[in-house]
Scaffold this motif. Structure first.
Motif, mmCIF file in Angstrom:
data_model
loop_
_atom_site.group_PDB
_atom_site.id
_atom_site.type_symbol
_atom_site.label_atom_id
_atom_site.label_comp_id
_atom_site.label_asym_id
_atom_site.label_seq_id
_atom_site.Cartn_x
_atom_site.Cartn_y
_atom_site.Cartn_z
ATOM 1 N N MET B 319 4.181 -3.871 7.180
ATOM 2 C CA MET B 319 3.796 -3.757 5.821
ATOM 3 C C MET B 319 3.935 -4.145 5.489
ATOM 4 O O MET B 319 3.923 -4.039 3.886
ATOM 5 C CB MET B 319 3.799 -2.267 5.637
ATOM 6 C CG MET B 319 3.157 -1.114 6.558
ATOM 7 S SD MET B 319 3.452 0.482 6.168
ATOM 8 C CE MET B 319 2.289 1.315 6.849
ATOM 9 N N ASN B 322 1.848 -9.926 3.248
ATOM 10 C CA ASN B 322 0.885 -9.825 2.434
ATOM 11 C C ASN B 322 -0.886 -10.472 2.216
ATOM 12 O O ASN B 322 0.028 -12.330 2.334
ATOM 13 C CB ASN B 322 0.991 -9.984 1.489
ATOM 14 C CG ASN B 322 -0.433 -9.627 -0.052
ATOM 15 O OD1 ASN B 322 -1.578 -10.176 0.004
ATOM 16 N ND2 ASN B 322 -0.563 -9.796 -2.008
ATOM 17 N N LYS B 324 -3.316 -11.213 2.785
ATOM 18 C CA LYS B 324 -4.195 -12.242 1.374
ATOM 19 C C LYS B 324 -3.521 -13.615 1.111
ATOM 20 O O LYS B 324 -4.634 -14.058 0.809
ATOM 21 C CB LYS B 324 -4.847 -10.544 0.222
ATOM 22 C CG LYS B 324 -6.251 -10.883 0.214
ATOM 23 C CD LYS B 324 -6.801 -9.977 -1.001
ATOM 24 C CE LYS B 324 -7.771 -10.045 -1.780
ATOM 25 N NZ LYS B 324 -7.341 -10.579 -2.729
ATOM 26 N N TYR B 339 -6.290 -6.851 10.597
ATOM 27 C CA TYR B 339 -5.541 -5.903 11.094
ATOM 28 C C TYR B 339 -6.189 -5.415 12.615
ATOM 29 O O TYR B 339 -5.784 -4.248 12.243
ATOM 30 C CB TYR B 339 -6.583 -5.257 9.708
ATOM 31 C CG TYR B 339 -5.864 -5.594 8.296
ATOM 32 C CD1 TYR B 339 -5.031 -5.552 7.914
ATOM 33 C CD2 TYR B 339 -7.333 -5.894 7.684
ATOM 34 C CE1 TYR B 339 -5.194 -6.192 6.364
ATOM 35 C CE2 TYR B 339 -7.585 -6.359 6.623
ATOM 36 C CZ TYR B 339 -6.231 -7.089 6.016
ATOM 37 O OH TYR B 339 -6.224 -7.517 4.841
ATOM 38 N N VAL B 354 -6.293 -0.336 10.891
ATOM 39 C CA VAL B 354 -5.506 -0.893 9.355
ATOM 40 C C VAL B 354 -4.489 -1.174 9.192
ATOM 41 O O VAL B 354 -3.759 -0.734 9.606
ATOM 42 C CB VAL B 354 -6.272 0.467 8.408
ATOM 43 C CG1 VAL B 354 -5.877 -0.101 6.735
ATOM 44 C CG2 VAL B 354 -7.585 0.700 8.331
ATOM 45 N N GLU B 356 -2.366 -1.987 6.232
ATOM 46 C CA GLU B 356 -2.244 -1.590 5.053
ATOM 47 C C GLU B 356 -0.666 -2.498 4.444
ATOM 48 O O GLU B 356 0.509 -2.575 5.422
ATOM 49 C CB GLU B 356 -2.160 -0.482 4.169
ATOM 50 C CG GLU B 356 -0.720 0.340 4.846
ATOM 51 C CD GLU B 356 -1.230 1.846 3.797
ATOM 52 O OE1 GLU B 356 -1.964 2.264 3.017
ATOM 53 O OE2 GLU B 356 -0.777 2.405 4.493
ATOM 54 N N PHE B 357 -1.373 -2.999 3.293
ATOM 55 C CA PHE B 357 -0.124 -4.368 2.366
ATOM 56 C C PHE B 357 0.622 -3.232 1.641
ATOM 57 O O PHE B 357 0.461 -2.652 0.309
ATOM 58 C CB PHE B 357 -0.452 -5.585 1.074
ATOM 59 C CG PHE B 357 0.578 -6.191 1.185
ATOM 60 C CD1 PHE B 357 1.937 -6.089 1.492
ATOM 61 C CD2 PHE B 357 0.225 -6.012 -0.368
ATOM 62 C CE1 PHE B 357 2.974 -6.892 0.804
ATOM 63 C CE2 PHE B 357 0.959 -6.592 -1.299
ATOM 64 C CZ PHE B 357 2.482 -6.640 -0.707
ATOM 65 N N ASN B 358 1.641 -2.296 1.843
ATOM 66 C CA ASN B 358 2.748 -1.442 1.362
ATOM 67 C C ASN B 358 3.899 -1.767 1.228
ATOM 68 O O ASN B 358 4.210 -0.821 1.996
ATOM 69 C CB ASN B 358 2.115 0.250 1.681
ATOM 70 C CG ASN B 358 2.146 1.076 1.412
ATOM 71 O OD1 ASN B 358 3.176 1.355 0.142
ATOM 72 N ND2 ASN B 358 1.540 1.989 1.354
ATOM 73 N N LYS B 361 6.040 2.331 1.385
ATOM 74 C CA LYS B 361 5.340 2.242 2.854
ATOM 75 C C LYS B 361 7.011 1.747 3.498
ATOM 76 O O LYS B 361 7.541 2.774 4.284
ATOM 77 C CB LYS B 361 3.846 2.942 2.797
ATOM 78 C CG LYS B 361 4.270 4.115 4.123
ATOM 79 C CD LYS B 361 2.251 4.078 4.282
ATOM 80 C CE LYS B 361 2.483 4.895 5.635
ATOM 81 N NZ LYS B 361 0.862 5.346 5.882
#
Lengths: 306, 535
Positions: B319, B322, B324, B339, B354, B356-358, B361
């Motif tokens: 997570m 990034n 992107k 992903y 998935v 996610e880039f978080n 979290k």
């Protein structure tokens, strides 16, 4: 002189044995093996391959087997290229590497000696500073920069010469030979200048001039023989360096020489190929150094006496 | 001196341009000039591995089926003109094309395949892809020496034109496997003329000796310089073949290849230099092609280490990346963020996982694992093989983990073989990896993460995952099968023994004269569909 040559040859044999033995053990000590790949092979496949290439045997046994074969001229099969022997690959790449080195040294001698002699004759003038500045640049600019630069100018923009290949298109040997020879030309120019300056100050040159000889005759008939001695001493290691160091030029110009195999063999842990090329290049270095020493002995009576 | 000046003059005079470039001459004579990466190890389909070898083999030999050049899921006829699956769902019968011929004019028979598969499974041959045939009944037993009689292996010539293949289990992707060169036939008489069945010397593959059954045949081979193949008049579909010759150039240096392409010496390149790709994209270089490719760039996590054994830590690391930003600012050549482990679209399989880039979290998960704000978390090391592209990505991730998760990271590059050895011995913490599929099915990816598989190399074991993948491979209903594989993929991404980063693309340059070079995720380009024509 024959005694000196024989002594040098006798020294060369143990040197070769030591080089080959150290290389043998270093290759086995290096982490990773010839059959390691991104997609790992099942253990049973690796075991079978080790069996095929006698890599399951104890190291001393492998050492004995390998060198017993080398003594009868068999360098073994390449691990990377199944079906090719090391001898076959060396004999395929070697003529190309030799040819490339020959043209490169020819270019280096022509340009280097010419520039060195002119610089020595025109000391502390523009004709001295300019070629020597270029020579310094030639020594500093690496082949991986000079090669693409020449290709860009003469191959792509001017479209005068082919950008790659060897014996494929007319003129495809010019750019690689210049690229490989440039740094050596620069060294030769500087060595030649130094040698000529020293000789031009000698008494016998003054005598020649006093006898009324033209400057051209003084230079060609009297000065050059002594002036190029440092260059001749340099030629042995230079040729050996050209042979062993042609990898970059071969890569830039897509030349099917031996240098590429030599370097790739190390990356691929192609044990037999590493050993074969190392033994071969070591022998070449020893040989060309010997030739250069003999030439110095022939050209320089003082060296013979000492 | 005079002699030397003469030589130099000849040299310079000889350098006058001959006028036409190889590309222009190629158009006139239907000769394709192809940049082919490195010097091929050889062209014995049962011995070699690697992409450059495949490019040549796809020209000179042919298996029972071929892949669809337009990327379709179904394979097209090769030597077999049709095939049927019996009621037991694990026995195939392949009907041979009566016109299938070897390049010496001999007919290609089912018996040729039986002998060829026997050869590929002979342990002393040391085939590196023998496991591709382990799906065939008793093939592994024969390879392991548990049975000596090859007639007990599930491949039989049941008539002059029919080959029966019995599998261990239902294997829905088996026909797809047959497009892989390790299953292709070799000409028995030619092989035996130059050695035994297990002879690795490959003398039979030299020009003049070589016999195979593809649309092209071997003409010449100059080591490290060029391999030339020419049209095979005995090929069963020879009327469709328009190319007269293909010249393969082993060019390892990307910049050299790029210069050769610009100078009109190549129609197709193997790659685009990494530093030039963004420039070509920006300049809208019409020669640049970026096609989808069935491969994933990812980071392996050594799950046997105490601080990385907790899946919450691994998820936090995932997570904190990034993706992107990595594809847009670091790799910059059309790569797609990943992903899932299996690239979406592999044989119409679209995983719904998935990552996610978080960072928030991620931090929470780290706190749960006992490392609030990364405190107390040991410095981790990213291992990669020496290459500028890998370094840039490792540096970006190093920075992201530091900023997003508060974790200190060191990056460490090594020589290729040292890198492989360290991965194999689990002597790493995080390691760069890439996986390219061998055939068009999600199994080629998910299979490797099963416990004990040689390419798992993370120490991760999950028996629920193992059960799902094993069950999926025995399920003939494709929908049901994909459901099970998807479930397995979800476990993989939830447990995160590997961190997907991006899906590979195939970036290369192609001359506009080249036609029929369609995009497909396996990057297979069968020469019979390729030709040269100027618009």
């Amino acid at each position: 002189m024959i005694g000196i040559i024989l002594r040098r040859i006798l020294i060369a044999i143990p040197v070769l044995i030591v080089v080959a033995s150290i290389t043998f053990f270093l290759t086995r000590l290096a982490p990773g093996g010839p059959f390691d790949a991104e997609k790992k092979l099942p253990q049973e496949v690796i075991d079978n391959l080790n069996e095929v290439y006698n890599l399951n045997a104890p190291i001393y046994e492998q050492f004995y087997d390998y060198f017993s074969n080398v003594l009868v001229g068999d360098f073994g099969p390449s691990f990377r290229y199944p079906g090719r022997t090391v001898t076959e690959m060396i004999s395929t790449g070697l003529p190309v590497t030799f040819e490339l080195a020959f043209y490169a040294i020819l270019f280096a001698l022509l340009i280097g000696l010419l520039a060195g002699t002119i610089a020595a004759l025109k000391r502390n003038t523009f004709l001295d500073y300019f070629p020597m500045a270029i020579a310094m640049l030639g020594i500093c600019v690496p082949t991986f920069l000079l090669g693409p630069f020449l290709v860009l100018i003469f191959g792509i923009y001017l479209e005068l010469l082919p950008v790659s290949g060897w014996d494929t298109l007319p003129g495809d040997k010019i750019l690689p030979s210049i690229t490989l020879g440039a740094a050596y030309a620069a060294y030769i120019a500087r060595l030649g200048r130094g040698g000529m300056i020293e000789i031009l100050g000698q008494d016998f040159i003054r005598t020649a001039r006093a006898k009324g000889l033209t400057e051209t005759k003084v230079v060609i008939n009297h000065a050059l023989q002594g002036g190029i001695l440092p260059v001749v001493s340099f030629l042995g290691p230079a040729i050996a360096g050209l042979l062993a160091g042609s990898f970059v030029v071969e890569t830039i110009f897509q030349i099917p020489g031996l240098g590429k195999f030599y370097v790739e063999a190390a990356f691929n842990r192609d044990y037999t190929m590493i050993l074969g090329t190392t033994i071969f290049f070591s022998a070449m270095i020893i040989f060309f150094n010997l030739v250069s020493d003999i030439l110095v002995l022939i050209l320089n009576p003082r060296a013979r006496d000492s | 001196m005079k002699n030397f000046i003469s030589i130099l003059s000849i040299f310079i005079l000889a350098s006058c341009s001959s006028g036409k470039t190889p590309v222009e001459e190629g158009l006139e004579n239907q000769i394709l000039h192809w940049g082919n990466g490195s010097e091929p190890q050889g062209i014995d389909p049962h011995i070699v591995t690697g992409v450059p070898e495949h490019h040549i083999l796809i020209g000179v030999c042919e298996g029972l089926t071929i892949t669809d050049p337009k990327g379709g899921r179904e394979n097209l006829p090769g030597v077999a003109q049709s095939w049927t699956l019996k009621e037991d769902q694990k026995t195939y019968v392949f009907s041979f094309n009566p016109n299938a011929r070897w390049s010496n004019g001999d007919r290609v028979t089912p018996e040729d395949f039986v002998w060829s598969w026997q050869r590929a499974l002979t342990p002393t041959l040391g085939s590196q892809y023998s496991e591709m045939l382990f799906y065939v009944k008793n093939a592994k037993e024969f390879y392991d020496g548990k049975i000596d009689d090859f007639s007990e292996v599930g491949v039989k010539a049941i008539s002059d034109y029919e080959l029966e293949v019995e599998l261990e289990n239902q294997t829905p992707f088996f026909v797809g496997l047959l497009a892989h060169y390790s299953t292709w036939p070799v000409h028995k008489e030619t092989v035996l003329k130059f050695g035994e069945i297990d002879d690795r010397s490959m003398k039979w593959t030299r020009p003049g000796n070589h016999v195979c059954n593809g649309p092209m045949k071997l003409k010449s081979w100059e080591l490290n310089k060029k391999i030339v193949v020419e049209k095979n008049e005995y090929y069963w579909d020879a009327d469709r073949v328009k190319l007269n010759e293909i010249h393969y150039y082993p060019i390892q240096n990307e910049s050299t290849e790029d210069r050769m392409f610009r100078a009109g010496a190549l129609h197709v390149t193997n790659v685009v230099p990494q530093e030039k790709c963004p420039v070509y994209l920006e300049n809208k270089n019409p020669s640049l092609r970026i096609d989808p490719y069935m491969g994933t760039y990812y980071y392996r996590v050594n799950t046997t280490l105490p601080h990385l054994s907790d899946s919450r830590v691994r998820k936090a690391l995932a997570m904190g990346i990034n993706r992107k930003l990595i594809v847009e600012k670091v790799s910059k050549c059309g790569q797609k963020t990943a992903y899932s482990f299996t690239p979406p679209g592999t044989s119409e399989y679209y995983p719904d996982t998935v990552v996610e880039f978080n960072p928030e979290k991620g931090k929470e998960l780290l706190t749960e694992a006992g490392y609030p704000n990364g405190e107390g978390f040991p410095t981790i090391e990213i291992l990669f093989n020496t290459q500028e592209g890998h370094r840039k990505i490792a540096e970006a991730i190093q920075q992201m983990w530091k900023v997003n998760l508060g974790i200190n990271v060191e990056i460490y590059n090594t020589d290729w073989k040292v890198y492989l050895s360290r991965q194999d011995n689990l002597d790493y913490q995080i390691s760069r990896a890439g996986w390219i599929g061998d055939y068009q099915d999600p199994n080629t990816f998910l299979e490797i993460m099963r416990p004990g598989r040689g390419n798992n190399q993370t120490g991760w074991t999950n028996y629920e995952y193992e059960k799902l993948v094993a069950e999926a491979n025995k399920t003939s209903d494709q929908e049901e099968r994909y459901k099970k594989l998807m479930e397995a993929e979800r476990i993989l991404i939830d447990e995160m023994p590997l961190i997907p980063i991006y899906t590979y693309v195939k970036q290369f340059q192609i001359h506009p004269d080249v036609k029929g070079w369609d995009a497909n995720i396996l990057d297979h380009h069968h020469p019979k569909f390729v030709y040269l024509e100027r618009d």
